[in-house]
Design a protein around this motif. Structure first.
Motif, PDB file in Angstrom:
ATOM      1  N   LEU A  95       1.724   6.914   6.340  1.00 16.21           N
ATOM      2  CA  LEU A  95       1.786   6.280   7.733  1.00 16.21           C
ATOM      3  C   LEU A  95       3.346   6.379   7.473  1.00 16.21           C
ATOM      4  O   LEU A  95       4.150   6.235   8.462  1.00 16.21           O
ATOM      5  N   GLY A  96       3.749   5.033   6.440  1.00 19.51           N
ATOM      6  CA  GLY A  96       4.930   5.195   5.781  1.00 19.51           C
ATOM      7  C   GLY A  96       5.865   6.091   5.712  1.00 19.51           C
ATOM      8  O   GLY A  96       6.941   5.673   6.643  1.00 19.51           O
ATOM      9  N   ASN A 105      12.325   3.015  10.351  1.00 21.41           N
ATOM     10  CA  ASN A 105      11.896   1.901   8.778  1.00 21.41           C
ATOM     11  C   ASN A 105      11.586   0.472   9.266  1.00 21.41           C
ATOM     12  O   ASN A 105      11.110   0.156   7.771  1.00 21.41           O
ATOM     13  N   GLU A 106      11.651  -0.083  10.085  1.00 21.86           N
ATOM     14  CA  GLU A 106      10.984  -1.740  10.116  1.00 21.86           C
ATOM     15  C   GLU A 106       8.861  -0.950  10.482  1.00 21.86           C
ATOM     16  O   GLU A 106       8.684  -1.304   9.556  1.00 21.86           O
ATOM     17  N   GLU A 107       8.247  -0.221  10.913  1.00 20.35           N
ATOM     18  CA  GLU A 107       7.502   0.079  10.806  1.00 20.35           C
ATOM     19  C   GLU A 107       6.883   0.533   9.493  1.00 20.35           C
ATOM     20  O   GLU A 107       5.588   0.598   9.097  1.00 20.35           O
ATOM     21  N   ALA A 115      -0.254  -0.585   1.879  1.00 18.67           N
ATOM     22  CA  ALA A 115      -0.591  -0.008   1.177  1.00 18.67           C
ATOM     23  C   ALA A 115      -0.261  -0.451   0.486  1.00 18.67           C
ATOM     24  O   ALA A 115      -1.715  -0.363  -1.233  1.00 18.67           O
ATOM     25  N   LEU A 116       0.182  -1.162  -0.866  1.00 15.31           N
ATOM     26  CA  LEU A 116       0.903  -1.831  -1.431  1.00 15.31           C
ATOM     27  C   LEU A 116      -0.626  -3.071  -2.013  1.00 15.31           C
ATOM     28  O   LEU A 116      -0.616  -3.236  -3.126  1.00 15.31           O
ATOM     29  N   GLU A 117      -1.045  -4.005  -0.999  1.00 15.52           N
ATOM     30  CA  GLU A 117      -1.699  -4.918  -0.636  1.00 15.52           C
ATOM     31  C   GLU A 117      -3.053  -4.041  -1.192  1.00 15.52           C
ATOM     32  O   GLU A 117      -3.755  -4.779  -2.139  1.00 15.52           O
ATOM     33  N   VAL A 118      -3.462  -2.835  -0.774  1.00 11.57           N
ATOM     34  CA  VAL A 118      -4.623  -2.514  -1.675  1.00 11.57           C
ATOM     35  C   VAL A 118      -4.327  -1.597  -2.937  1.00 11.57           C
ATOM     36  O   VAL A 118      -5.596  -1.436  -3.764  1.00 11.57           O
ATOM     37  N   ASP A 119      -2.628  -1.223  -3.133  1.00 13.48           N
ATOM     38  CA  ASP A 119      -2.887  -0.317  -4.550  1.00 13.48           C
ATOM     39  C   ASP A 119      -1.973  -0.834  -4.759  1.00 13.48           C
ATOM     40  O   ASP A 119      -0.517  -0.263  -4.525  1.00 13.48           O
ATOM     41  N   LYS A 120      -1.877  -1.765  -5.681  1.00 10.58           N
ATOM     42  CA  LYS A 120      -0.729  -2.997  -5.992  1.00 10.58           C
ATOM     43  C   LYS A 120      -0.069  -1.886  -7.706  1.00 10.58           C
ATOM     44  O   LYS A 120       1.019  -2.052  -7.747  1.00 10.58           O
TER      45      LYS A 120
END
Length: 200
Positions: A95-96, A105-107, A115-120
């Motif tokens: 999605l990003g 770019n904001e979205e 995504a990073l919260e889920v897969d750091k």
């Protein structure tokens, strides 16, 4: 009955059948209706109630749409997949990425953060976030994410190439040269890195 009348009759029958098929897809299976009626009055129906496709099928269709450069369709399919199966880092990353392709770019950054919260420990998310921050002129944030990406995998030539591009923007030319050289050490056929190095 004339041939024209016969054709009209067949066409009417065909369209009636197609309408019937469409109505059938709109009706919920009896078991699902029972399950919904047993839920609390205030509880809303989920996306699963309305779509026959599972998240994997939606993602496959989104990938096909992306390959055909139909970014809006790909985005819509991924949004539905994300509604059905939240917190999937791959879906959020896609999605990003597609949001970035359509210059939102904001979205894109919002999806990458999720995504990073889920897969750091995903170097590709860090790399992509760095490219968004670089596009926004937020060089310090871009640098942090490229450093995080290298900490996770120091053998990815693309990360060194991206870092080189960032350092050029930051006017750190000698450091940029070092990054392009490292990218070429890892991948001697990296044409873009060679071209950028030759410009400096």
């Amino acid at each position: 009955m004339t041939t024209l009348q016969l054709l009209m009759l067949l066409a009417s029958g065909f369209f009636a059948f197609k309408i019937f098929q469409h109505v059938q897809t709109l009706q919920e299976p009896e078991e699902k209706r029972d399950n919904i009626s047993n839920t609390n009055q205030g509880e809303q129906k989920t996306a699963k109630t309305f779509s026959p496709f599972d998240p994997e099928a939606l993602i496959e269709k989104a990938d096909e749409a992306y390959e055909q450069k139909d970014y809006q369709k790909a985005l819509a399919l991924l949004i539905e997949a994300n509604a059905k199966e939240p917190n999937n880092s791959d879906t959020l990353f896609k999605l990003g990425y597609i949001s970035q392709q359509i210059d939102d770019n904001e979205e894109a950054l919002n999806y990458y953060k999720e995504a990073l919260e889920v897969d750091k420990n995903n170097e590709f998310i860090h790399n992509s976030m760095a490219s968004v921050y670089r596009a926004r002129g937020e060089y310090a944030s871009a640098k942090l994410h490229l450093e995080a990406s290298l900490a996770l995998d120091d053998a990815n030539p693309i990360t060194y190439y991206n870092f080189g591009n960032l350092l050029v923007d930051m006017k750190h030319i000698d450091e940029a040269k070092g990054m392009y050289k490292k990218a070429l050490e890892l991948d001697g056929d990296f044409t873009e890195a060679r071209e950028e190095l030759e410009k400096l």
